[in-house]
Write a protein that holds these residues in place. Sequence first.
Motif, PDB file in Angstrom:
ATOM      1  N   THR A  39       0.859  -1.143   0.156  1.00 11.30           N
ATOM      2  CA  THR A  39      -0.039  -0.089  -0.026  1.00 11.30           C
ATOM      3  C   THR A  39       1.006   1.274   0.065  1.00 11.30           C
ATOM      4  OG1 THR A  39       0.019   0.124   2.493  1.00 11.30           O
ATOM      5  CG2 THR A  39      -1.828  -1.137   1.285  1.00 11.30           C
ATOM      6  N   TYR A  99      -0.110   5.813   0.323  1.00  7.18           N
ATOM      7  CA  TYR A  99      -1.134   6.733   0.300  1.00  7.18           C
ATOM      8  C   TYR A  99      -1.065   8.070   0.107  1.00  7.18           C
ATOM      9  CZ  TYR A  99      -2.289   2.744   3.046  1.00  7.18           C
ATOM     10  OH  TYR A  99      -2.619   1.462   3.786  1.00  7.18           O
ATOM     11  N   LEU A 128      -1.146  -0.708  -4.014  1.00  9.86           N
ATOM     12  CA  LEU A 128      -2.340  -0.383  -3.477  1.00  9.86           C
ATOM     13  C   LEU A 128      -2.970   0.922  -2.828  1.00  9.86           C
ATOM     14  CD1 LEU A 128      -5.571  -1.640  -3.549  1.00  9.86           C
ATOM     15  CD2 LEU A 128      -4.536  -2.775  -1.140  1.00  9.86           C
ATOM     16  N   GLY A 153      -4.946   1.563  -0.623  1.00  7.49           N
ATOM     17  CA  GLY A 153      -6.110   0.983   0.090  1.00  7.49           C
ATOM     18  C   GLY A 153      -6.878   1.645   0.692  1.00  7.49           C
ATOM     19  N   VAL A 179       0.521  -3.871   4.237  1.00 13.22           N
ATOM     20  CA  VAL A 179       0.400  -2.391   4.446  1.00 13.22           C
ATOM     21  C   VAL A 179       1.448  -2.075   4.905  1.00 13.22           C
ATOM     22  CG1 VAL A 179      -0.586  -0.764   6.009  1.00 13.22           C
ATOM     23  CG2 VAL A 179      -2.206  -2.609   5.387  1.00 13.22           C
TER      24      VAL A 179
END
Length: 272
Positions: A30, A32, A49, A51, A223
């Motif tokens: 992940t 962000y 990802l 997520g 993650v």
Amino acid sequence: MSVAKNDYKRITVKTLVDMKAKGEKISMLTAYDYTMAKIVDGAGIDVILVGDSASNVMAGHETTLPITLDQMIYHASGVVRAISRSLVVVDLPFGSYQSDPKEALRSAIRIMKESGAHAVKLEGGCEIKESIKRILNAGIPVMGHLGLTPQSIYKFGTYTVRAKEDTEANELIENAKMLERIGCFAVVVEKIPAKLAKEVARQLTIPVIGIGAGNGVDGQVLVLHDMLGMTHEFNPRFLRRYMNLFDDMTTAIEKYVSDVKSVEFPNENEQY
């Protein structure tokens, strides 16, 4: 430098299918935000990802449910601007696709147009089949997600291992086959028995990415903040921490505070 990084200048959904056919494992993490995604992409990860776990990691919510479509687009936009190699997949957040295929398509289109992402991911099987088909018919690549589906946490009431019983295991296999049949390019299986995950990967020609699903699948996802040790309350069996940034960052910040208080920072070489 990874073999995959040498072989592939840009990862696409076709690349992932080819990797499975060649028996090459797929790496997925992940991210962000721009800064972290830049590092992850540069390190040779195959799939990033974006997520809905941003709800937990970035915003401090107990579940993934509160994050909105606008917030997902915000996070995805920063990630897309950072990458030059990785395939960027974005979670459709809770409430943006479950009840209405038309709403699902609108949500997916917004993510693709406003963030520049390459694909979307949806949680569920036959119950969201029409939403997935509507999105696929618009030419948007879809990654499926079966097993433990965090957006349904209040339905199941626990984050325990899924599909331990034969009935649920068989249902999961059928849903995975259905996702492949209607056109998904890959499927994530989360927190299911390793033996079952390996069987799903064997029966599908599209990649099966595992998290807490053993090593018999076609790739792994974690993650980022968990595997770097930035979080420390979350300790599932499947998580391997490759660093302990929580302690390292705490030590660094404490040293900064101390240096400021004692006027050790900035020194003469650190001022104009």
